[in-house]
Scaffold this active site. Structure first.
Site, mmCIF file in Angstrom:
data_model
loop_
_atom_site.group_PDB
_atom_site.id
_atom_site.type_symbol
_atom_site.label_atom_id
_atom_site.label_comp_id
_atom_site.label_asym_id
_atom_site.label_seq_id
_atom_site.Cartn_x
_atom_site.Cartn_y
_atom_site.Cartn_z
ATOM 1 N N CYS A 2 19.302 -20.920 18.203
ATOM 2 C CA CYS A 2 19.919 -20.213 19.350
ATOM 3 C C CYS A 2 19.707 -21.126 20.631
ATOM 4 O O CYS A 2 18.845 -21.855 21.055
ATOM 5 C CB CYS A 2 19.559 -18.939 20.011
ATOM 6 S SG CYS A 2 19.314 -17.714 18.208
ATOM 7 N N ARG A 27 22.435 -25.680 18.545
ATOM 8 C CA ARG A 27 21.248 -25.034 18.357
ATOM 9 C C ARG A 27 21.758 -23.898 17.533
ATOM 10 O O ARG A 27 20.842 -23.137 16.992
ATOM 11 C CB ARG A 27 20.455 -24.428 19.690
ATOM 12 C CG ARG A 27 19.862 -25.536 20.330
ATOM 13 C CD ARG A 27 19.143 -25.374 21.441
ATOM 14 N NE ARG A 27 18.257 -24.461 21.278
ATOM 15 C CZ ARG A 27 16.809 -24.705 21.226
ATOM 16 N NH1 ARG A 27 16.740 -26.209 21.503
ATOM 17 N NH2 ARG A 27 15.921 -24.313 20.963
ATOM 18 N N TRP A 81 22.272 -18.289 16.483
ATOM 19 C CA TRP A 81 22.080 -18.547 15.028
ATOM 20 C C TRP A 81 21.227 -17.386 14.481
ATOM 21 O O TRP A 81 20.073 -17.024 14.780
ATOM 22 C CB TRP A 81 21.224 -19.742 14.669
ATOM 23 C CG TRP A 81 21.048 -20.242 13.461
ATOM 24 C CD1 TRP A 81 22.092 -20.976 12.805
ATOM 25 C CD2 TRP A 81 20.057 -19.992 12.506
ATOM 26 N NE1 TRP A 81 21.627 -21.080 11.536
ATOM 27 C CE2 TRP A 81 20.409 -20.576 11.307
ATOM 28 C CE3 TRP A 81 18.716 -19.363 12.653
ATOM 29 C CZ2 TRP A 81 19.576 -20.621 10.144
ATOM 30 C CZ3 TRP A 81 18.065 -19.391 11.414
ATOM 31 C CH2 TRP A 81 18.332 -19.793 10.317
ATOM 32 N N ASN A 107 15.727 -16.235 22.170
ATOM 33 C CA ASN A 107 15.629 -17.157 21.239
ATOM 34 C C ASN A 107 14.133 -16.864 20.525
ATOM 35 O O ASN A 107 13.234 -16.956 21.230
ATOM 36 C CB ASN A 107 15.820 -18.304 21.610
ATOM 37 C CG ASN A 107 15.799 -19.651 20.635
ATOM 38 O OD1 ASN A 107 15.915 -19.177 19.345
ATOM 39 N ND2 ASN A 107 15.414 -20.762 20.910
ATOM 40 N N GLY A 108 13.951 -16.556 19.314
ATOM 41 C CA GLY A 108 12.871 -16.397 18.589
ATOM 42 C C GLY A 108 12.978 -15.250 17.515
ATOM 43 O O GLY A 108 13.759 -14.853 17.206
ATOM 44 N N GLU A 488 16.949 -38.242 0.693
ATOM 45 C CA GLU A 488 17.556 -38.238 2.117
ATOM 46 C C GLU A 488 19.185 -38.234 1.758
ATOM 47 O O GLU A 488 20.000 -37.763 2.570
ATOM 48 C CB GLU A 488 17.266 -39.134 2.906
ATOM 49 C CG GLU A 488 18.172 -39.277 4.252
ATOM 50 C CD GLU A 488 17.704 -38.046 5.112
ATOM 51 O OE1 GLU A 488 17.207 -36.997 4.873
ATOM 52 O OE2 GLU A 488 18.533 -37.946 6.247
ATOM 53 N N LYS A 492 21.851 -35.343 2.997
ATOM 54 C CA LYS A 492 22.739 -35.706 4.082
ATOM 55 C C LYS A 492 24.095 -35.269 3.394
ATOM 56 O O LYS A 492 24.890 -34.297 3.992
ATOM 57 C CB LYS A 492 23.085 -36.963 4.241
ATOM 58 C CG LYS A 492 23.163 -37.575 5.594
ATOM 59 C CD LYS A 492 22.217 -37.471 6.533
ATOM 60 C CE LYS A 492 21.542 -36.058 6.867
ATOM 61 N NZ LYS A 492 20.277 -36.232 7.521
ATOM 62 N N GLU A 495 24.312 -31.111 3.051
ATOM 63 C CA GLU A 495 24.277 -30.263 4.007
ATOM 64 C C GLU A 495 25.822 -30.577 4.971
ATOM 65 O O GLU A 495 26.160 -29.421 5.765
ATOM 66 C CB GLU A 495 23.184 -30.573 5.152
ATOM 67 C CG GLU A 495 23.257 -31.977 5.743
ATOM 68 C CD GLU A 495 22.042 -32.300 6.648
ATOM 69 O OE1 GLU A 495 21.552 -31.082 7.422
ATOM 70 O OE2 GLU A 495 21.348 -33.271 6.658
ATOM 71 N N HIS A 511 13.928 -36.260 -17.634
ATOM 72 C CA HIS A 511 12.932 -35.238 -17.862
ATOM 73 C C HIS A 511 13.713 -33.786 -17.661
ATOM 74 O O HIS A 511 12.988 -32.664 -17.275
ATOM 75 C CB HIS A 511 11.732 -35.254 -17.185
ATOM 76 C CG HIS A 511 11.048 -36.323 -17.316
ATOM 77 N ND1 HIS A 511 10.211 -36.302 -18.402
ATOM 78 C CD2 HIS A 511 10.753 -37.398 -16.625
ATOM 79 C CE1 HIS A 511 9.593 -37.887 -18.514
ATOM 80 N NE2 HIS A 511 10.079 -38.404 -17.448
ATOM 81 N N LYS A 610 20.298 -27.049 14.576
ATOM 82 C CA LYS A 610 19.854 -28.496 14.936
ATOM 83 C C LYS A 610 18.254 -28.187 14.814
ATOM 84 O O LYS A 610 17.452 -29.145 14.591
ATOM 85 C CB LYS A 610 20.340 -28.973 16.197
ATOM 86 C CG LYS A 610 19.612 -30.381 16.529
ATOM 87 C CD LYS A 610 20.177 -31.225 15.694
ATOM 88 C CE LYS A 610 19.662 -32.599 15.889
ATOM 89 N NZ LYS A 610 19.947 -33.350 14.732
HETATM 90 C C1 F6R Z 1 18.902 -32.694 8.112
HETATM 91 C C2 F6R Z 1 18.145 -32.117 9.351
HETATM 92 C C3 F6R Z 1 16.983 -31.347 9.013
HETATM 93 C C4 F6R Z 1 15.829 -31.591 10.144
HETATM 94 C C5 F6R Z 1 14.812 -30.845 9.985
HETATM 95 C C6 F6R Z 1 13.318 -31.210 10.720
HETATM 96 O O1 F6R Z 1 19.763 -33.589 8.461
HETATM 97 O O2 F6R Z 1 18.429 -32.446 10.358
HETATM 98 O O3 F6R Z 1 16.464 -31.214 7.787
HETATM 99 O O4 F6R Z 1 15.349 -33.161 9.656
HETATM 100 O O5 F6R Z 1 15.015 -29.532 10.228
HETATM 101 O O6 F6R Z 1 13.830 -31.241 12.235
HETATM 102 P P1 F6R Z 1 12.965 -32.138 13.453
HETATM 103 O O7 F6R Z 1 12.978 -33.335 12.746
HETATM 104 O O8 F6R Z 1 13.714 -31.860 14.440
HETATM 105 O O9 F6R Z 1 11.730 -31.594 12.958
#
Ligand code: F6R
Length: 615
Positions: A2, A27, A81, A107-108, A488, A492, A495, A511, A610
């Site tokens: 949020c 956010r 969020w 937020n929280g 990764e 990517k 998501e 396996h 984010k």
């Molecule tokens: C994927 C992504 C998330 C963040 C994860 C950790 O693209 O952005 O998996 O990497 O939420 O976030 P940070 O690095 O901000 O702790």
């Protein structure tokens, strides 16, 4: 999660808050709302809606027609969020107290909200929403005896959980009270206004001088004036931080999506991440934020890395660096595991917390646990002044610039580059020779060029994206340094494109997961020309034998690989330890273009945010 913005000053609060919310939309973006207090009005004016800030703005055009509302000079806003209650109009913030005298954005998570709600219901409070946040608005009203700051503090004393909040009250048309515990609150103080926000990006078009609240702080903000105390009303002073990001860095700069812009910023971001830090002549690096001399560096006998998501995969690469360059045993754990697993920490264990945002709840909790156990704690963060950076006390900033797109891109490659620099510095206090150190440092210097060469391949990557954009499932495989890249790459793709994608060690497919392979399940093989390549080629053959199309991320000029795959994505030749950088950039471009071809909201994928400030 949020986003919160509060404004008190001489300007028009509604417009300023909405433009701040736009910047915070990454956010959380499932519903939004705003409350302002027009001068001389007899009630707070609130408008809320499911959807994004654009939807809120449309609604404001009809609901906020009265000039007094538009000219109001105080207000708070929120982009949500959802954690408690579905994202609808009623559950959106701001939440009002029972009498409507207080509006809050939160937020929280209020963990004991059910108990508090029961108590309040017995005192005749009636609740409209399913949220934990509304309970806080009622609780503040219940605690109010004429002093807004005191009422907020008294309410928060009863709360278990986390919060970043901003509150306005009908009886105090000139003040916002804000507070934080586990959820960031930044304050921008200008001559004629004070802005409160969950993130500096909502502040820096007003000022780049920002103060961050610490946990337990309560802020009383008036126009151009602030007063910070503890919950117990003891005055506290917090440092002023100078934020050097500018607005053009935050805006899209001609790209359709932030993610695309951020992918393309990588040559520059990497140059910034390494600038002034490599000491090529001595075959080492100088990372002053670590605040450690050679003696202290040499003492570290174990590295424990904690991180989440993409940062976790960067940490996996880092683990190899610490072992390969510095001969230091390194382990990596999901931060969420770290906090509950009672990890073994000895005197000279260095705990490294990696987090782009510096606000991820699990990573922050891991930092606190490691500190409690006496570890040497280092933060590797991008956001200056973020909670993890501050609580770790020492560490290294990425200098990658703001990352707004929800999918992390430039942070990953910069994390990898910084981890290599950290490992080389540690290595040089042990058995890494000056020659070997120099080679690593010289290669690292060329990393921005390497990134640019991958970006130059974008057209070819689009062709591959077009071919596979319609699939429902995909696999990514790799071994050694390419194993984290497989993880990764899958993250990517899934998501942002919503394609079900899984990352595996190349040897693990047989396996179990190999049972899923068929002709419409592509396997993306991270297979540059580095040791282990022939083994990965063997695994690619296993996939093709099950009719799965294989797409290889391969080194330019590698003629051996073409016969073993259906499509090639070419990356520039580089030392093995650097290969994660070009391979992951190629994966980012692939994921981006697949998602674009599928017409998806790339910067704000469904269900994501984010900054994950909840467990
Ligand atoms: C994927 C992504 C998330 C963040 C994860 C950790 O693209 O952005 O998996 O990497 O939420 O976030 P940070 O690095 O901000 O702790």
């Amino acid at each position: 999660m949020c986003g919160i913005v509060g404004y008190v000053g001489s300007g028009k609060a509604a417009g300023i808050i909405v433009s701040g919310l736009h910047r915070l939309e990454y956010r959380g973006y499932d519903s939004a709302g705003i409350a302002v207090y027009p001068q001389g009005a007899d009630h707070l004016q609130v408008v809320k809606t499911p959807g994004k800030i654009d939807d809120l703005e449309k609604l404001m055009l009809t609901e906020f027609q009265d000039p007094a509302v538009l000219n109001a000079t105080i207000g708070i806003g929120h982009t949500r969020w959802a954690t408690h209650g579905e994202p609808n109009q009623v559950n959106a913030h701001p939440h009002m107290s029972g009498q409507g005298n207080f509006a809050i954005v939160h937020n929280g998570i209020i963990e004991n909200y059910r108990d508090l709600k029961l108590k309040l219901e017995k005192k005749d409070h009636h609740f409209r929403s399913e949220t934990d946040s509304e309970v806080l608005a009622h609780l503040i009203e219940e605690c109010y005896e004429g002093d807004l700051r005191a009422a907020v503090a008294a309410a928060l004393e009863q709360v278990e959980g986390t919060y970043g909040i901003a509150v306005i009250c009908k009886e105090h048309p000139d003040m916002i009270v804000a507070a934080r515990k586990g959820s960031p609150i930044a304050i921008g103080v200008c001559d004629d206004a004070t802005i409160v926000a969950s993130d500096v990006s909502a502040i820096i078009n007003h000022t780049n001088k920002v103060i961050f609240l610490d946990d337990g702080d309560v802020l009383l903000a008036r126009k151009g004036d602030i007063d910070i105390t503890s919950l117990k009303n003891v005055p506290v002073s917090r440092e002023l931080t100078n934020i050097d990001w500018d607005l053009t860095q935050i805006e899209k700069g001609g790209y359709e999506h932030f993610m695309h812009k951020e992918i393309h910023e990588q040559p520059e971001a990497l140059a910034n991440a390494i600038r002034g830090r490599l000491v090529v002549e001595d075959g080492t690096s100088k990372l002053s934020g670590m605040q450690m001399d050679a003696y202290e560096l040499a003492r570290i006998d174990r590295v424990l890395i904690a991180a989440c998501g993409t940062s976790f995969y960067a940490g996996m690469v880092g683990k190899y660096y610490f072992e390969d360059f510095a001969d230091i045993p390194a382990e990596i754990q999901q931060a969420a595991e770290f906090r509950y697993r009672n990890p073994i920490i000895q005197r000279d264990t260095c705990m490294l917390a990696i987090s782009q945002s510096g606000e991820t709840a699990d990573t922050l909790a891991a930092v606190r646990e490691a500190k409690r156990k006496g570890a040497i704690v280092l933060g590797l963060c991008n956001v200056v002044g973020s909670t993890i950076a501050r609580e770790a006390g020492r560490g290294v900033y990425l200098h990658a610039g703001p990352e707004i797109g929800v999918a992390s891109t430039k942070a990953f490659t910069c994390q990898v580059a910084v981890l290599a620099m950290m490992a080389v510095a540690l290595g040089r206090t042990r058995r890494l020779s000056i020659q070997a150190g120099r080679q690593i440092a010289e290669s690292l210097q060329k990393v921005p060029e390497l990134a640019q060469k991958v970006l130059d391949q974008e057209k070819a990557i689009i062709t591959v994206a077009e071919k596979y954009a319609g699939v429902q499932d995909a696999f990514f495989i790799g071994r050694g340094y390419m194993y984290p890249c497989a993880m990764e790459g899958a993250l990517k793709l899934k998501e942002i494109s919503y394609i079900h994608a899984e990352g595996y060690h190349a040897a693990e497919l047989k396996h179990g997961p190999i049972a899923l392979l068929e002709e419409n399940v592509p396997v993306f093989a991270c297979c540059p020309d580095v040791p282990g390549k022939s083994k990965t080629i063997g695994n690619m053959q296993e996939c093709r034998a099950r009719k799965a199309p294989v797409i290889a991320f391969a080194t330019e000029g590698d003629e051996e690989i073409a016969p073993h795959c259906d499509d090639l994505i070419v990356i520039p030749r580089c030392p093995e330890f650097l290969a994660p950088i070009p391979v992951v950039i190629a994966e980012q471009l692939l994921a981006y273009h697949v998602a674009r071809l599928r017409g998806l909201p790339i910067d704000q994928p469904r269900n994501l945010a984010k900054s994950v400030t909840v467990e």
